[in-house]
Design an enzyme around this catalytic site. Structure first.
Site, short mmCIF file in Angstrom:
data_model
loop_
_atom_site.label_atom_id
_atom_site.label_comp_id
_atom_site.label_asym_id
_atom_site.label_seq_id
_atom_site.Cartn_x
_atom_site.Cartn_y
_atom_site.Cartn_z
N ASN A 11 28.13 114.29 64.85
CA ASN A 11 28.36 115.68 64.49
C ASN A 11 27.64 115.93 63.17
OD1 ASN A 11 29.37 118.16 63.75
ND2 ASN A 11 31.52 117.52 63.60
N LYS A 13 27.34 118.66 61.59
CA LYS A 13 28.01 119.69 60.79
C LYS A 13 26.98 120.67 60.20
CE LYS A 13 31.89 116.61 60.14
NZ LYS A 13 33.04 116.19 59.33
N HIS A 96 37.37 121.05 66.50
CA HIS A 96 37.21 120.16 65.35
C HIS A 96 38.15 120.62 64.24
CE1 HIS A 96 35.53 118.21 61.84
NE2 HIS A 96 35.01 117.33 62.69
N GLU A 168 40.81 112.59 65.97
CA GLU A 168 40.31 112.56 64.60
C GLU A 168 41.44 112.89 63.63
OE1 GLU A 168 35.81 113.22 64.58
OE2 GLU A 168 36.72 115.19 64.57
N GLY A 174 35.81 112.56 56.59
CA GLY A 174 35.03 112.77 55.38
C GLY A 174 35.68 112.24 54.12
N SER A 214 35.59 108.93 59.43
CA SER A 214 34.98 107.88 58.60
C SER A 214 34.58 106.64 59.39
CB SER A 214 35.90 107.53 57.42
OG SER A 214 36.10 108.67 56.61
P1 PGA Z 1 33.22 111.70 59.15
O1 PGA Z 1 33.40 112.98 60.11
O2 PGA Z 1 32.63 110.60 60.00
O3 PGA Z 1 32.28 112.17 58.08
O4 PGA Z 1 34.57 111.36 58.65
C1 PGA Z 1 33.90 112.81 61.40
C2 PGA Z 1 34.03 114.14 62.08
O5 PGA Z 1 34.40 115.12 61.42
O6 PGA Z 1 33.75 114.25 63.29
#
Ligand code: PGA
Length: 251
Positions: A11, A13, A96, A168, A174, A214
Site C-alpha cells: 500500500n 498510501k 483501511h 491490521e 506505521g 509494520s
Molecule cells: P505499515 O502500514 O506497514 O507502514 O505499518 C501498513 C498498512 O497501513 O497497510
C-alpha cells in the site's frame, strides 16, 4: 489443510510522484518471487494508470486504495470503481484504518463500497482491526467480527468469492510496533472461524487473510509462518524495492 497462494500487497498510501512510482514498479517487475506469491501494489490515484500500464504483462496486479460507492456523479475528489477499473485496477483496498479514522468511512459506507466493487468485479482487500484501547479492553474479536458482519452485510459466499481480508491492528500501523506472531495468529484464526460460521468451510478455507501493521523484512518470516496468515499488507517498506523484495521472498 487447503493450500492458499500467499499474497504480498504493498500500500503506497499518499507517496510517490509518477516518476517514483514508475521506478518502483520497474524494480519490482525484476524481483525474484521464490514463493510464487501473488503480488499486488496499490499506488495513489495519480499513479494508478501509469503503474498498471507498466505492470501489464508482468505477474504484478494493481489495486486502488479505495473507491467511492457510486459509479459517477457530483462527488468532488472521489474516484469511482468504474474509473479505478478503467485505470487498470483489478483489486481495491476497502476499509483501511486511515480511511476509517481520518476520512470517516463507517461500516455502513464500507458496505456500500463493497457493493460497488463487487458490481464492477474488483477483488476486495477488506481491512479490519482494533485500536489499542479496544485491545486493552479485551474487545479485539468483538470489534473485528462486527466490522466483518456490518461491512460485508447482505452478500453471499458466492458473491464474495475471491474476497481477501487484511487484519491490521490500528496500533501497529506505521508505528514500528508489530503484533507478535501469536497475536496475529489468534486473530486470523478467529476471522477464519467467523467466515466458517457465516459462509461455510469451503469459503473460509479458500479465503486469504493478510496481516498488516509494520511488516518488515526482519519480521515477515515469523509472521508468515503462522498457519492462518496467508500474506502481508505492507505500508512503509512497500516503498523500498529492496525491502519489499525481501518481504515477497519470505522464508
Ligand atoms: P505499515 O502500514 O506497514 O507502514 O505499518 C501498513 C498498512 O497501513 O497497510
Amino acid at each position: 489443510m487447503t493450500k492458499r497462494t500467499p499474497i504480498i500487497a504493498g500500500n503506497w498510501k499518499m507517496h510517490n510522484t509518477l516518476a517514483e512510482s514508475a521506478a518502483l514498479i520497474e524494480a519490482l517487475k525484476k524481483a525474484e518471487n521464490k514463493n510464487e506469491a501473488e503480488i499486488i501494489v496499490a499506488p495513489s490515484f495519480t499513479s494508478l494508470a501509469e503503474v498498471a500500464k507498466l505492470a501489464s504483462g508482468s505477474a504484478i496486479k494493481v489495486a486502488s486504495q479505495d473507491v467511492h460507492w457510486e459509479d459517477k456523479g457530483a462527488f468532488t475528489s472521489a474516484v469511482s470503481p468504474v474509473q479505478a477499473k478503467d485505470a487498470g485496477a483489478t483489486h481495491t483496498i476497502l476499509g483501511h484504518s486511515e480511511r476509517r479514522s481520518v476520512f470517516g468511512d463507517t461500516d455502513e459506507i464500507l458496505n456500500k463500497k463493497v457493493a460497488a466493487a463487487l458490481r464492477h468485479g474488483l477483488t476486495i482487500i477488506f481491512c479490519v482491526g482494533e485500536t489499542l484501547a479496544q485491545r486493552e479492553a479485551n474487545e479485539t474479536i468483538a470489534v473485528i467480527n462486527s466490522q466483518l458482519e456490518n461491512g460485508l452485510k447482505g452478500f453471499t459466499a458466492e458473491q464474495l468469492n475471491g474476497l481477501i481480508i487484511a487484519y491490521e491492528p490500528v496500533w501497529a500501523i506505521g508505528t514500528g510496533k508489530t503484533a507478535t506472531p501469536a497475536q496475529a495468529q489468534e486473530v486470523h484464526a478467529s476471522i477464519r472461524q467467523f467466515l466458517t460460521d457465516k459462509y461455510g468451510a469451503d469459503f473460509a478455507q479458500a479465503t486469504r487473510i493478510l496481516y498488516g501493521g509494520s511488516v518488515k523484512d526482519s519480521n515477515v518470516d515469523e509472521i508468515m509462518a503462522q498457519p492462518d496468515v496467508d500474506g502481508a499488507l505492507v505500508g512503509g517498506q512497500a516503498l523500498l524495492a529492496d525491502k519489499f523484495t525481501r518481504i515477497i521472498n519470505f522464508n
